[in-house]
Design a protein around this motif. Structure first.
Motif, PDB file in Angstrom:
ATOM      1  N   LYS A 147     -11.091  14.903 -18.641  1.00 14.09           N
ATOM      2  CA  LYS A 147     -10.491  15.494 -17.445  1.00 14.09           C
ATOM      3  C   LYS A 147      -9.011  15.721 -17.725  1.00 14.09           C
ATOM      4  CE  LYS A 147     -10.576  15.236 -12.461  1.00 14.09           C
ATOM      5  NZ  LYS A 147     -10.587  14.409 -11.265  1.00 14.09           N
ATOM      6  N   ALA A 148      -8.619  16.980 -17.811  1.00 15.14           N
ATOM      7  CA  ALA A 148      -7.278  17.324 -18.278  1.00 15.14           C
ATOM      8  C   ALA A 148      -6.711  18.453 -17.423  1.00 15.14           C
ATOM      9  CB  ALA A 148      -7.334  17.765 -19.746  1.00 15.14           C
ATOM     10  N   PRO A 149      -5.376  18.649 -17.495  1.00 18.77           N
ATOM     11  CA  PRO A 149      -4.786  19.752 -16.726  1.00 18.77           C
ATOM     12  C   PRO A 149      -5.283  21.114 -17.208  1.00 18.77           C
ATOM     13  CG  PRO A 149      -3.089  18.229 -17.475  1.00 18.77           C
ATOM     14  CD  PRO A 149      -4.346  17.848 -18.180  1.00 18.77           C
ATOM     15  N   PHE A 150      -5.458  22.015 -16.262  1.00 21.80           N
ATOM     16  CA  PHE A 150      -5.845  23.388 -16.572  1.00 21.80           C
ATOM     17  C   PHE A 150      -4.648  24.252 -16.215  1.00 21.80           C
ATOM     18  CE2 PHE A 150      -7.529  27.524 -15.454  1.00 21.80           C
ATOM     19  CZ  PHE A 150      -8.499  27.754 -16.409  1.00 21.80           C
ATOM     20  N   SER A 151      -4.023  24.866 -17.214  1.00 23.45           N
ATOM     21  CA  SER A 151      -2.748  25.543 -16.934  1.00 23.45           C
ATOM     22  C   SER A 151      -2.706  26.943 -17.550  1.00 23.45           C
ATOM     23  CB  SER A 151      -1.598  24.708 -17.479  1.00 23.45           C
ATOM     24  OG  SER A 151      -1.786  24.441 -18.854  1.00 23.45           O
ATOM     25  N   ALA A 201      -1.771  34.299 -10.459  1.00 18.88           N
ATOM     26  CA  ALA A 201      -3.084  34.959 -10.527  1.00 18.88           C
ATOM     27  C   ALA A 201      -3.824  34.563 -11.790  1.00 18.88           C
ATOM     28  CB  ALA A 201      -2.892  36.477 -10.483  1.00 18.88           C
ATOM     29  N   GLY A 202      -3.098  34.100 -12.811  1.00 23.35           N
ATOM     30  CA  GLY A 202      -3.738  33.684 -14.052  1.00 23.35           C
ATOM     31  C   GLY A 202      -4.549  32.408 -13.920  1.00 23.35           C
ATOM     32  N   SER A 234      -4.614  29.737  -7.857  1.00 23.02           N
ATOM     33  CA  SER A 234      -3.318  29.304  -7.333  1.00 23.02           C
ATOM     34  C   SER A 234      -2.618  30.439  -6.595  1.00 23.02           C
ATOM     35  CB  SER A 234      -2.443  28.813  -8.479  1.00 23.02           C
ATOM     36  OG  SER A 234      -1.201  28.388  -7.989  1.00 23.02           O
ATOM     37  N   ASP A 235      -3.275  30.946  -5.570  1.00 21.18           N
ATOM     38  CA  ASP A 235      -2.657  31.990  -4.752  1.00 21.18           C
ATOM     39  C   ASP A 235      -2.689  31.571  -3.287  1.00 21.18           C
ATOM     40  OD1 ASP A 235      -5.278  32.129  -4.169  1.00 21.18           O
ATOM     41  OD2 ASP A 235      -5.525  34.265  -4.524  1.00 21.18           O
ATOM     42  N   ALA A 236      -2.890  30.248  -3.081  1.00 21.42           N
ATOM     43  CA  ALA A 236      -3.110  29.781  -1.715  1.00 21.42           C
ATOM     44  C   ALA A 236      -1.807  29.708  -0.949  1.00 21.42           C
ATOM     45  CB  ALA A 236      -3.783  28.411  -1.744  1.00 21.42           C
ATOM     46  N   VAL A 237      -1.801  30.336   0.210  1.00 28.96           N
ATOM     47  CA  VAL A 237      -0.635  30.299   1.084  1.00 28.96           C
ATOM     48  C   VAL A 237      -0.524  28.910   1.717  1.00 28.96           C
ATOM     49  CG1 VAL A 237       0.361  31.381   3.143  1.00 28.96           C
ATOM     50  CG2 VAL A 237      -0.859  32.749   1.477  1.00 28.96           C
ATOM     51  N   THR A 238      -1.629  28.188   1.680  1.00 31.97           N
ATOM     52  CA  THR A 238      -1.672  26.862   2.301  1.00 31.97           C
ATOM     53  C   THR A 238      -1.172  25.761   1.372  1.00 31.97           C
ATOM     54  OG1 THR A 238      -3.956  26.752   1.577  1.00 31.97           O
ATOM     55  CG2 THR A 238      -3.571  27.416   3.854  1.00 31.97           C
ATOM     56  N   THR A 239      -0.594  26.133   0.212  1.00 34.63           N
ATOM     57  CA  THR A 239      -0.045  25.119  -0.689  1.00 34.63           C
ATOM     58  C   THR A 239       0.907  24.194   0.078  1.00 34.63           C
ATOM     59  OG1 THR A 239      -0.145  26.643  -2.544  1.00 34.63           O
ATOM     60  CG2 THR A 239       1.357  24.789  -2.778  1.00 34.63           C
ATOM     61  N   ASN A 240       0.735  22.907  -0.123  1.00 34.97           N
ATOM     62  CA  ASN A 240       1.593  21.932   0.545  1.00 34.97           C
ATOM     63  C   ASN A 240       2.962  21.919  -0.135  1.00 34.97           C
ATOM     64  OD1 ASN A 240       2.829  19.816   1.760  1.00 34.97           O
ATOM     65  ND2 ASN A 240       1.406  18.250   1.009  1.00 34.97           N
ATOM     66  N   LEU A 241       3.927  22.535   0.506  1.00 36.68           N
ATOM     67  CA  LEU A 241       5.247  22.661  -0.103  1.00 36.68           C
ATOM     68  C   LEU A 241       6.080  21.392   0.044  1.00 36.68           C
ATOM     69  CD1 LEU A 241       6.116  26.290   1.045  1.00 36.68           C
ATOM     70  CD2 LEU A 241       5.184  25.567  -1.142  1.00 36.68           C
ATOM     71  N   SER A 291       5.868  16.982  -4.416  1.00 38.38           N
ATOM     72  CA  SER A 291       6.845  17.103  -5.505  1.00 38.38           C
ATOM     73  C   SER A 291       6.333  18.006  -6.620  1.00 38.38           C
ATOM     74  CB  SER A 291       7.198  15.722  -6.048  1.00 38.38           C
ATOM     75  OG  SER A 291       6.031  15.018  -6.401  1.00 38.38           O
ATOM     76  N   GLU A 292       5.028  18.014  -6.859  1.00 36.56           N
ATOM     77  CA  GLU A 292       4.469  18.873  -7.905  1.00 36.56           C
ATOM     78  C   GLU A 292       3.404  19.777  -7.308  1.00 36.56           C
ATOM     79  OE1 GLU A 292       3.071  16.135 -10.809  1.00 36.56           O
ATOM     80  OE2 GLU A 292       5.084  15.431 -11.233  1.00 36.56           O
ATOM     81  N   PHE A 293       3.471  21.073  -7.655  1.00 34.47           N
ATOM     82  CA  PHE A 293       2.505  22.025  -7.103  1.00 34.47           C
ATOM     83  C   PHE A 293       1.297  22.208  -8.016  1.00 34.47           C
ATOM     84  CE2 PHE A 293       6.400  24.174  -5.122  1.00 34.47           C
ATOM     85  CZ  PHE A 293       6.365  23.293  -4.059  1.00 34.47           C
ATOM     86  N   GLN A 294       1.517  22.071  -9.301  1.00 34.97           N
ATOM     87  CA  GLN A 294       0.436  22.368 -10.245  1.00 34.97           C
ATOM     88  C   GLN A 294       0.019  21.107 -10.982  1.00 34.97           C
ATOM     89  OE1 GLN A 294       1.627  25.517 -12.830  1.00 34.97           O
ATOM     90  NE2 GLN A 294       1.433  27.052 -11.253  1.00 34.97           N
ATOM     91  N   ASP A 295      -0.792  20.304 -10.336  1.00 34.31           N
ATOM     92  CA  ASP A 295      -1.245  19.091 -10.998  1.00 34.31           C
ATOM     93  C   ASP A 295      -2.773  19.004 -11.013  1.00 34.31           C
ATOM     94  OD1 ASP A 295      -1.529  18.752  -8.339  1.00 34.31           O
ATOM     95  OD2 ASP A 295      -0.443  16.862  -8.195  1.00 34.31           O
TER      96      ASP A 295
END
Lengths: 349, 248
Positions: free
Chosen positions: A88-92, A101-102, A108-115, A118-122
């Motif tokens: 189980k590893a990061p997918f980046s 879009a990649g 990762s195009d969600a407007v509902t991202t919790n801003l 501290s980290e958005f892409q985990d």
């Protein structure tokens, strides 16, 4: 050549504890304590093998109980000519902090991202990947994502690949993924370079089985792009800023009263500006803007790395739109808050 | 007789004068010798940065590799930033964040950001860029600092694109390493003071292995750079300066 077979272990624990106050609905207020825990076990110092196990935990605001899950559990190793990751590893894939879009796996195009996080892409996933270097800044990668054995058969696996290279100073990345869960082919392309400032651009389209070609493209086509910069200001600070946007040309472009929390328009913009003093203090301002209904969520914040491993964090989030807009000051949908305050501390040891 | 006796004396004086003139270095030559001392074909170092302010001490550690004049790689080894890497190539900067396996590629102005929170930028670090590109240099004579004979060199910025408009360097006359640096604003107000506490001779180079930067505008604020190990021309693992090495 002889390489040592021993490995050095390191354990890092990160704890984040917050008090949150938020307004739900139109005028009711609530609050809770929130906790996040992360314990990482890393094996390094073996030149050809790396492994990491990360256990994450979050507290339930209602009961205070901690629920633990495996965030990462992978081994990566390299042989002459290729390297591999299993676990189980990061997918980046792709480029972009909030809009990417990649990222054709998590979208990762969600407007509902919790801003407020501290980290958005985990995001991590179970995978087996094989990576073949083709040059100093080029490689080809094949990936296999096993299905969830409890909910799907073998045909629900995901397989894909990508090619990353650099042409005339521009990073070019392109890839595809076959998603067996909904028999969809997903493709994307990402470009990244510098023209006065740093920029990135991605586009992706999904082709579900049985969906006629033009219709499939219309439903899924997404473009994301961004510009970003890091500048030293004076002799004691660093200014980071970025501006990202997501465009879905065939989505809704006319303003209307939103019928549900998940309904989105065709364009969103994410600006962020951050000033870091060399004393460990950071002032930040980030926002998610919906240009079509002229609403935005605005998040000013402050963090201060006061002592070794100890950081104080405060963030405020508020919407500016009218009821029925994407980011309303007084939202009509449950689960959305028009105003919230979060203050807490994090410790790394 | 007089002229016969005097002639050798005048000749010796003349030769001495010529020799002295040849030995007197221009400020530009002194700065070039300083830079030559700090430029290596390749290096590997391990170090610690200690930031002190009125709340106490914060430590960070790193391993750094350099190759030639335009490649460097820094990996942070402390708990808080463990595994974060910065790869600097000629005109590019790559930041690697291991938690998300994210690589951020930067060019342009990003190269002017500070290295490890210090006053040195990635641009400064590249060996192909000289202090003389950004500053005009002037001699202010010689002074003794803590018993060390030094050249006193004043630097005045040629452009506004530098962190300090003026600097004064005291450069050791024997080792050509700075002993002390004052960094000033345009108004001549002292902003920072850098003091080299300890040096180490490695091959023909004199390396500063303990250096303190004091922010004169803040009380009890300092940043100490300690180099624990330093090797010149070490064997650098293959792939250290490429994408595969960055993400490993």
């Amino acid at each position: 050549m002889f390489y040592p077979l021993y490995g050095k272990n390191s354990i890092t624990t990160k704890m984040e504890l917050y008090n949150t106050v938020l307004r739900t609905g139109s005028d009711s207020w609530t609050g809770s304590g929130l906790g996040k825990l992360s314990v990482s076990f890393k094996q390094k110092n073996n030149r050809n093998v790396r492994s990491e196990l990360v256990l994450n935990g979050t507290s339930d605001p209602a009961t205070g109980d901690l629920s633990l899950f495996i965030s990462k559990a992978y081994i990566k190793f390299k042989f002459p000519g290729f390297r591999a990751v299993i676990g189980k590893a990061p997918f980046s894939w792709g480029e972009g902090l909030v809009f990417n879009a990649g990222d054709i796996l998590f979208g990762s195009d969600a407007v509902t991202t919790n801003l407020m996080q501290s980290e958005f892409q985990d995001s991590t996933t179970w995978m087996t990947s094989l990576n073949v270097p083709l040059g100093p800044f080029s490689f080809a990668e094949g990936i296999y994502l096993p299905p969830n054995i409890l909910s799907a058969g073998l045909d629900a696996s995901k397989e894909g690949g990508r090619l990353v290279t650099k042409l005339a100073g521009i990073k070019l990345e392109t890839g595809f993924l076959y998603d067996g869960t909904d028999t969809t082919q997903k493709v994307y392309v990402t470009l990244q370079g510098n023209l006065v400032i740093n920029w990135h651009f991605s586009a992706a389209a999904f082709f579900p089985k049985g969906d006629p070609f033009p219709n499939a493209v219309k439903n899924s086509f997404v473009i994301t792009g961004g510009i970003y910069s890091i500048n030293r200001i004076g002799y004691a600070g660093t200014l980071n800023w970025r501006l990202e946007t997501m465009v879905k040309p065939w989505q809704e472009w006319k303003q209307h009263i939103l019928a549900s929390a998940g309904e989105n328009y065709g364009i969103y913009v994410y600006p962020e500006i951050k000033y870091a003093f060399n004393s460990g203090m950071v002032l930040l301002l980030r926002s998610m803007i919906s240009p079509i209904d002229s609403s935005a969520v605005i998040i000013p914040g402050f963090s201060w790395n006061v002592f070794q491993g100890f950081t104080v964090i405060t963030l405020i989030s508020f919407g500016t739109g009218s009821p029925g807009s994407t980011f309303a000051w007084k939202p009509e949908f449950t689960g959305k808050s028009g105003l919230s305050l979060m203050a807490g501390v994090s410790v790394v040891y | 007789m007089y002229s016969i006796r005097k002639a050798p004396v005048i000749s010796v004086m003349f030769i001495f004068l010529l020799t002295s003139m040849a030995a007197a270095l221009t400020p530009e030559q002194i700065v070039r010798k300083l830079e030559a001392n700090l430029l290596y074909p390749a290096s590997r170092s391990k170090g610690t940065i200690i930031i002190t302010d009125r709340f106490g001490e914060r430590r960070s550690s790193y391993i750094s590799y350099t190759s030639g004049s335009d490649k460097s790689m820094v990996e942070f080894t402390g708990k808080e930033e463990s595994g974060q890497k910065i790869l600097r190539l000629k005109d590019e900067l790559y930041l690697y964040y291991p938690d998300a396996e994210e690589v951020i590629r930067l060019q342009g102005a990003a190269l002017k950001q500070s290295v490890l929170g210090s006053d040195m930028s990635y641009d400064d670090m590249a060996g192909d860029k000289s202090i003389l590109d950004s500053y005009s240099v002037y001699s202010e004579g010689e002074e003794t600092i803590d018993g060390t004979n030094c050249y006193k060199i004043a630097l005045k910025a040629k452009t506004r694109d530098v962190a300090y408009q003026k600097q004064i360097m005291w450069i050791n006359k024997e080792t050509f390493l700075y002993v002390k640096i004052l960094q000033l604003a345009k108004s001549d107000k002292i902003l920072k003071e850098i003091t080299v506490n300890k040096t180490r001779k490695i091959n023909s180079h004199t390396i500063p292995v303990d250096m303190i930067i004091r922010d004169t505008l803040k009380k009890k604020s300092s940043t100490e750079f300690i180099i624990d190990t330093f090797e010149i021309n070490p064997v650098i693992p293959e792939g250290t300066f490429d994408l595969q090495g960055l993400c490993w």
